[in-house]
Design a protein around this motif. Structure first.
Motif, PDB file in Angstrom:
ATOM      1  N   GLY A   1      -8.230   1.458  -0.586  1.00 31.08           N
ATOM      2  CA  GLY A   1      -7.346   2.703  -1.299  1.00 31.08           C
ATOM      3  C   GLY A   1      -5.620   2.176  -1.204  1.00 31.08           C
ATOM      4  N   LEU A   2      -4.784   3.073  -1.337  1.00 32.25           N
ATOM      5  CA  LEU A   2      -3.333   2.345  -1.720  1.00 32.25           C
ATOM      6  C   LEU A   2      -3.191   2.951  -0.192  1.00 32.25           C
ATOM      7  CD1 LEU A   2      -1.942   3.375  -4.907  1.00 32.25           C
ATOM      8  CD2 LEU A   2      -2.885   1.599  -3.914  1.00 32.25           C
ATOM      9  N   ALA A   3      -2.161   2.085   0.309  1.00 31.13           N
ATOM     10  CA  ALA A   3      -1.323   1.593   2.001  1.00 31.13           C
ATOM     11  C   ALA A   3      -0.873   3.901   2.324  1.00 31.13           C
ATOM     12  CB  ALA A   3      -0.537   0.927   2.046  1.00 31.13           C
ATOM     13  N   GLY A   4      -1.371   4.430   2.732  1.00 32.10           N
ATOM     14  CA  GLY A   4      -0.777   5.428   3.447  1.00 32.10           C
ATOM     15  C   GLY A   4      -0.721   6.445   2.905  1.00 32.10           C
ATOM     16  N   GLY A   5      -2.047   6.904   1.716  1.00 31.83           N
ATOM     17  CA  GLY A   5      -2.361   7.446   0.690  1.00 31.83           C
ATOM     18  C   GLY A   5      -2.928   7.462  -0.496  1.00 31.83           C
ATOM     19  N   LEU A   6      -2.539   8.374  -1.210  1.00 31.87           N
ATOM     20  CA  LEU A   6      -3.290   7.808  -2.079  1.00 31.87           C
ATOM     21  C   LEU A   6      -1.714   7.927  -3.622  1.00 31.87           C
ATOM     22  CD1 LEU A   6      -6.190   9.898  -3.263  1.00 31.87           C
ATOM     23  CD2 LEU A   6      -5.478   7.540  -3.894  1.00 31.87           C
TER      24      LEU A   6
ATOM     25  N   GLY B   1       0.592   2.482 -13.389  1.00 36.04           N
ATOM     26  CA  GLY B   1       1.109   1.385 -14.011  1.00 36.04           C
ATOM     27  C   GLY B   1       2.319   0.800 -13.282  1.00 36.04           C
ATOM     28  N   ALA B   2       2.088   1.371 -12.476  1.00 36.11           N
ATOM     29  CA  ALA B   2       3.727   1.707 -11.474  1.00 36.11           C
ATOM     30  C   ALA B   2       4.030   1.310 -10.206  1.00 36.11           C
ATOM     31  CB  ALA B   2       4.595   2.973 -11.904  1.00 36.11           C
ATOM     32  N   ASN B   3       2.176   1.611  -9.884  1.00 42.22           N
ATOM     33  CA  ASN B   3       2.283   1.594  -8.339  1.00 42.22           C
ATOM     34  C   ASN B   3       2.542  -0.009  -6.989  1.00 42.22           C
ATOM     35  OD1 ASN B   3       0.910   1.835  -5.345  1.00 42.22           O
ATOM     36  ND2 ASN B   3      -0.350   0.290  -5.943  1.00 42.22           N
ATOM     37  N   THR B   4       3.772   0.549  -6.072  1.00 47.11           N
ATOM     38  CA  THR B   4       4.429  -0.687  -5.245  1.00 47.11           C
ATOM     39  C   THR B   4       3.220  -0.389  -4.132  1.00 47.11           C
ATOM     40  OG1 THR B   4       5.947   0.241  -5.030  1.00 47.11           O
ATOM     41  CG2 THR B   4       6.042  -0.822  -6.620  1.00 47.11           C
ATOM     42  N   GLN B   5       3.000   0.353  -4.230  1.00 42.53           N
ATOM     43  CA  GLN B   5       1.927   0.808  -2.379  1.00 42.53           C
ATOM     44  C   GLN B   5       1.053  -0.880  -2.089  1.00 42.53           C
ATOM     45  OE1 GLN B   5       4.166   1.974  -0.898  1.00 42.53           O
ATOM     46  NE2 GLN B   5       3.077   3.299   0.370  1.00 42.53           N
ATOM     47  N   PRO B   6       0.517  -1.390  -1.324  1.00 37.41           N
ATOM     48  CA  PRO B   6      -0.721  -2.027  -0.810  1.00 37.41           C
ATOM     49  C   PRO B   6      -1.536  -1.382  -0.874  1.00 37.41           C
ATOM     50  CG  PRO B   6       1.773  -2.175   0.702  1.00 37.41           C
ATOM     51  CD  PRO B   6       2.081  -1.141  -0.061  1.00 37.41           C
ATOM     52  N   VAL B   7      -2.222  -2.455  -0.972  1.00 42.73           N
ATOM     53  CA  VAL B   7      -3.991  -1.791  -1.520  1.00 42.73           C
ATOM     54  C   VAL B   7      -4.443  -1.966   0.346  1.00 42.73           C
ATOM     55  CG1 VAL B   7      -5.960  -2.374  -2.552  1.00 42.73           C
ATOM     56  CG2 VAL B   7      -4.084  -2.167  -3.669  1.00 42.73           C
ATOM     57  N   VAL B   8      -5.355  -1.303   0.442  1.00 42.06           N
ATOM     58  CA  VAL B   8      -5.728  -1.710   1.729  1.00 42.06           C
ATOM     59  C   VAL B   8      -7.208  -1.587   2.113  1.00 42.06           C
ATOM     60  CG1 VAL B   8      -3.537  -1.102   3.165  1.00 42.06           C
ATOM     61  CG2 VAL B   8      -5.043   1.075   3.152  1.00 42.06           C
TER      62      VAL B   8
END
Length: 344
Positions: free
Chosen positions: A40-45, A52-59
């Motif tokens: 999932g995405l770091a820190g939640g969803l 298409g605008a995600n900048t959060q790392p995938v963890v």
């Protein structure tokens, strides 16, 4: 040995690059020596829906509680040490398995409330659904919307996205009617109240469900569409609903997709990214049998399949766009212990 080396040695046994048959995509594979609990995405969803605008790392969250960031380095899929970052859990009358989402505009958070058993479908793993929706505005006000006995929110999250690009958040949620099945419903804040802005027609039969797949301008016409798969378990149709003039309009549809498995709590079997670099966002989602990933575009108003990635086992995690790369990359897990990164 560095901490990165230590983590990599402990969690994986092989890193290989593969080229999938009947596909122009490359797939990097990372074989773990322990079970993957979630991807999932770091820190939640974040907002809860691919845009298409995600900048959060995938963890990667592992069964033993460890967390590692998934990266591509030296042409290999690798793990990078990361401090544990557990998303805030349910509280009060929040849906027990619900998820908080975060908005970028006038709504700070949104989540589902009022657990109820009045709709015993159980498509998401139990028969507890939500009877209400709550939003926390950026100025600190809690706003609620309560459903009557005829429907529930058959969902785990309230997705936050600016559908009409006016600088205010809309909430996208799956609402299911006792006698008519599921529908895409859109809510927003109006004059200090949480109100329903519009809703697409329900499927038309009880115990028929749909799962959102993304929200973006998928056909390049200047309006945002909500993508979802209707009846993903019994022959799924990918549909686009265009949000225009504060109303939903059926835009495009194509049969042959499935972005959910019966009884699973994983609703993230899709990703949004520009696969072919033409400036129009594309959708990555499994085929109807979840044997492969289809990469499709609606650029110009017509669905075209850009690519196909064969799956080597059953999907056991969500599918996410990997940020920070020089070209499109989607990551996903199969079989419980194998992670993959697919790219053009």
């Amino acid at each position: 040995m560095s901490s990165n080396q230590s983590l990599g040695a402990a969690l994986c046994v092989a890193i290989v690059a593969l080229a999938t048959p009947v596909s122009g995509a490359d797939v990097l594979t990372l074989q773990m020596d322990g079970a993957v609990r979630t991807l999932g995405l770091a820190g939640g969803l974040g907002g809860g829906i691919p845009t298409g605008a995600n900048t959060q790392p995938v963890v990667v969250r592992l069964a033993d509680g460890r967390v590692a960031e998934l990266v591509i380095e030296n042409e290999a899929l690798q793990l990078r040490d990361r401090a544990t970052d557990v998303a805030e859990g349910p509280s009060g009358d929040m849906l027990p398995d619900g998820e908080r989402t975060e908005g970028a505009n006038d709504i700070a958070q949104a989540f589902l409330t009022g657990p109820t058993r009045r709709y015993r479908h159980g498509i998401l793993g139990d028969d507890i659904e939500a009877g209400g929706l709550r939003a926390l505005t950026k100025d600190g006000m809690f706003l609620d919307f309560e459903l009557d006995e005829r429907s529930v929110f058959e969902d785990r999250r309230a997705r936050l996205v600016d559908l009409d690009m006016d600088g205010r958040d809309e909430i996208v949620v799956v609402r299911s009617y006792v006698d008519a099945g599921a529908a895409i419903s859109v809510f927003g804040v109006n004059d200090g109240a949480l109100v329903r802005l519009d809703e697409a027609p329900a499927i038309g039969r009880p115990s028929r469900w749909l799962n959102p797949a993304g929200a973006a301008d998928f056909d390049g016409d200047g309006f945002v569409e909500i993508a979802y798969v209707e009846t993903p378990h019994i022959g799924g149709t990918l549909r686009l609903l265009e949000y225009r003039d504060r109303a939903l309009h059926i835009d495009h549809q194509e049969f042959g997709f499935s972005n959910h498995a019966i009884g699973s709590r994983i609703q993230d079997l899709s990703a949004v990214l520009d696969w072919n670099g033409d400036g129009v966002l594309d959708i990555v989602a499994p085929d109807a049998r979840r044997n492969s990933l289809k990469v499709v575009t609606f650029s110009g108003g017509q669905l075209t399949q850009l690519d196909s990635v064969n799956l080597t086992g059953p999907l056991t995690t969500g599918i996410f766009a990997l940020p920070g790369t020089d070209k499109a990359v989607v990551v996903y897990g199969t079989g419980g212990q194998t992670l993959h990164a697919a790219r053009p």
